[in-house]
Design a protein around this motif. Structure first.
Motif, PDB file in Angstrom:
ATOM      1  N   PHE A 230      21.607  27.734 -23.667  1.00 24.28           N
ATOM      2  CA  PHE A 230      22.824  26.957 -23.872  1.00 24.28           C
ATOM      3  C   PHE A 230      22.473  25.481 -23.698  1.00 24.28           C
ATOM      4  N   VAL A 231      22.639  24.719 -24.766  1.00 23.73           N
ATOM      5  CA  VAL A 231      22.424  23.272 -24.719  1.00 23.73           C
ATOM      6  C   VAL A 231      23.804  22.650 -24.519  1.00 23.73           C
ATOM      7  N   VAL A 232      24.026  22.064 -23.349  1.00 28.88           N
ATOM      8  CA  VAL A 232      25.377  21.668 -22.944  1.00 28.88           C
ATOM      9  C   VAL A 232      25.507  20.147 -22.934  1.00 28.88           C
ATOM     10  N   ALA A 233      26.464  19.654 -23.714  1.00 29.99           N
ATOM     11  CA  ALA A 233      26.810  18.236 -23.714  1.00 29.99           C
ATOM     12  C   ALA A 233      28.240  18.081 -23.227  1.00 29.99           C
ATOM     13  N   VAL A 234      28.536  16.945 -22.621  1.00 33.75           N
ATOM     14  CA  VAL A 234      29.902  16.592 -22.231  1.00 33.75           C
ATOM     15  C   VAL A 234      30.211  15.237 -22.854  1.00 33.75           C
ATOM     16  N   ASP A 235      31.277  15.193 -23.636  1.00 33.69           N
ATOM     17  CA  ASP A 235      31.658  13.958 -24.331  1.00 33.69           C
ATOM     18  C   ASP A 235      30.477  13.372 -25.092  1.00 33.69           C
ATOM     19  N   ASN A 236      29.744  14.264 -25.772  1.00 34.70           N
ATOM     20  CA  ASN A 236      28.627  13.893 -26.644  1.00 34.70           C
ATOM     21  C   ASN A 236      27.446  13.291 -25.889  1.00 34.70           C
ATOM     22  N   GLU A 237      27.288  13.665 -24.621  1.00 31.15           N
ATOM     23  CA  GLU A 237      26.098  13.293 -23.858  1.00 31.15           C
ATOM     24  C   GLU A 237      25.481  14.573 -23.301  1.00 31.15           C
ATOM     25  N   CYS A 238      24.225  14.833 -23.654  1.00 31.17           N
ATOM     26  CA  CYS A 238      23.572  16.064 -23.223  1.00 31.17           C
ATOM     27  C   CYS A 238      23.380  16.064 -21.708  1.00 31.17           C
ATOM     28  N   LYS A 239      23.865  17.112 -21.040  1.00 35.12           N
ATOM     29  CA  LYS A 239      23.871  17.156 -19.577  1.00 35.12           C
ATOM     30  C   LYS A 239      22.969  18.241 -18.993  1.00 35.12           C
ATOM     31  N   SER A 302      18.916  20.322 -29.718  1.00 42.55           N
ATOM     32  CA  SER A 302      18.392  21.658 -30.047  1.00 42.55           C
ATOM     33  C   SER A 302      17.413  21.630 -31.221  1.00 42.55           C
ATOM     34  N   GLY A 303      17.546  20.638 -32.098  1.00 38.08           N
ATOM     35  CA  GLY A 303      16.673  20.578 -33.265  1.00 38.08           C
ATOM     36  C   GLY A 303      17.145  21.407 -34.441  1.00 38.08           C
ATOM     37  N   ALA A 304      18.453  21.710 -34.496  1.00 37.98           N
ATOM     38  CA  ALA A 304      18.988  22.538 -35.587  1.00 37.98           C
ATOM     39  C   ALA A 304      19.288  21.678 -36.816  1.00 37.98           C
ATOM     40  N   PHE A 305      18.327  20.900 -37.267  1.00 36.35           N
ATOM     41  CA  PHE A 305      18.586  19.895 -38.287  1.00 36.35           C
ATOM     42  C   PHE A 305      18.829  20.483 -39.675  1.00 36.35           C
ATOM     43  N   LYS A 306      18.187  21.614 -39.967  1.00 36.99           N
ATOM     44  CA  LYS A 306      18.425  22.260 -41.261  1.00 36.99           C
ATOM     45  C   LYS A 306      19.574  23.269 -41.178  1.00 36.99           C
ATOM     46  N   SER A 307      19.637  23.996 -40.072  1.00 37.67           N
ATOM     47  CA  SER A 307      20.657  25.047 -39.929  1.00 37.67           C
ATOM     48  C   SER A 307      22.071  24.495 -39.990  1.00 37.67           C
TER      49      SER A 307
END
Length: 408
Positions: A230-239, A302-307
């Motif tokens: 789980f890659v978790v961001a809060v208000d568009n800041e990765c936490k 996460s690097g999901a640039f194509k997905s």
């Protein structure tokens, strides 16, 4: 913090002073006097600073009179209530047992324990720092947390001595070593890599919190038995990065990108993929069209640039420019959406678009930083409209745009 000062800090007169002087500059207070209400002013200063940090990060703690905060270093690493609640939701989803038993091997200030215990019948909090443990006991009692057993010992000694088996174990290793920040799992305290085999004699599921700066692939290589990240961001800041590890499970992990909002009623942004699917995905490219899309911080991490482009049927601007475009709006895109006003606007257009020469400037894969671009175009921060500078397949672009309003 000595026990005598804890008992002094919870006195009504001291709590009243802390509540009434919330906005007082503690540095000024420290210069003025060595003691306040018979307590060393350094302890009062910690409480004033702690309340300010807790206002948005820990609202339940902030509004409860009598809560005592740890030194700033401990408060810095603690989870927010938003991210702690997400951990509880994850455990609810992956552990089917109604009468759950859990353990937090790195209890600290106790925020994660506070939210996790709400979904457990029995919960064990483990913390070798006596002062932190006393704070957690005191605050949990104020917040009416129940069913917690407290253990003033190390994670290693607790695991070695306990006869219990847990539905899940949570661990958040300290990311400081001799006052230096560390990011590798093996450099944390405790060393979770060394502990893995022992943990899996006591539970089938481990939920691990790691630094948002950790390379996800590195974490997968070290932990091996990861089923979900789980890659978790809060208000568009990765936490946070959260790894769900399962005993004897080696499979392609699913990567969940979640952007939480601290605004009441605002929906979570969610996106899921696997690295196998990302490697197979194909991007299509285009010059900027009517709408531009910037994925939220959790997706970028996460690097999901194509997905992400493929799933939402969007065209990418450039292989190294993580912006996407379309002619019709995709309203549920997990990130910021911009409506194009002008592409490569003339100087006279800039004046009419950016009233008072105010603009919100963003650059992506561009030769100038936002500050450099503002200086070049004589723009100031502010206003409602945006100026995006980025590289496309054929050329560099400046795009004037308005923000498409978010839906709750």
């Amino acid at each position: 913090m000595p026990q005598s000062y804890l008992s002094s800090l919870i006195k009504e007169s001291v709590q009243e002073f802390i509540f009434e002087n919330e906005h007082l500059d503690e540095k000024v207070l420290l210069l003025k006097q060595k003691t306040t209400l018979g307590i060393p002013t350094t302890f009062i200063a910690d409480q004033l600073a702690g309340r300010r940090k807790a206002k948005h990060k820990l609202p339940s703690f902030y509004k409860t009179r009598g809560v005592v905060y740890p030194p700033s270093l401990n408060l810095e690493q603690t989870s927010s209530e938003l991210t702690a609640q997400l951990k509880a939701e994850i455990i609810q989803y992956i552990v089917s047992s109604k009468n759950k038993r859990g353990a937090d091997l790195t209890g600290g200030f106790g925020v994660d324990s506070y939210l996790l215990t709400a979904i457990c019948t029995n919960f064990d909090y483990v913390e070798p720092n006596t002062d932190l443990l006393k704070l957690a006991v005191h605050n949990h009692n104020l917040l009416t947390s129940t069913g917690i057993q407290y253990h003033n010992t190390s994670a290693e000694d607790f695991l070695t001595s306990t006869d219990s088996f847990f539905d899940f174990i949570f661990i958040d290793p300290s990311r400081r070593n001799k006052s230096q920040k560390v990011f590798k799992l093996a450099d944390g305290e405790p060393n979770v890599i060394d502990l893995l085999s022992l943990i899996f004699t006591k539970a089938d599921i481990l939920l691990l919190k790691a630094s948002p700066l950790l390379d996800i692939q590195q974490g997968l290589r070290e932990l091996v038995t990861v089923s979900d990240v789980f890659v978790v961001a809060v208000d568009n800041e990765c936490k946070e990065l959260l790894f769900v590890c399962r005993k004897n499970v080696v499979a392609e992990p699913e990567i969940h990108c979640i952007n939480l909002s601290s605004s009441l009623g605002r929906k979570k942004e969610r996106f899921a993929f696997t690295f196998a699917n990302e490697s197979k995905a194909v991007s299509t490219f285009s010059d900027p069209l009517s709408y531009l899309y910037e994925p939220n911080a959790s997706i970028l991490k996460s690097g999901a640039f194509k997905s992400v482009g493929q799933q939402f049927n969007l065209r990418k601007i450039h292989v190294n420019t993580h912006l996407y475009t379309s002619d019709t709006v995709v309203a549920d895109f997990p990130g910021r959406i911009f409506k194009t006003i002008a592409i490569n606007p003339r100087p006279d257009q800039l004046k009419s678009i950016f009233i008072g020469n105010q603009a919100n400037v963003i650059t992506r894969n561009y030769s100038l930083s936002p500050d450099e671009l503002k200086k070049k175009l004589k723009l100031k921060d502010g206003g409602e409209n945006f100026l995006l500078g980025f590289s496309g397949i054929k050329q560099k672009y400046l795009v004037a745009a308005s923000r498409v309003k978010e839906t709750s």
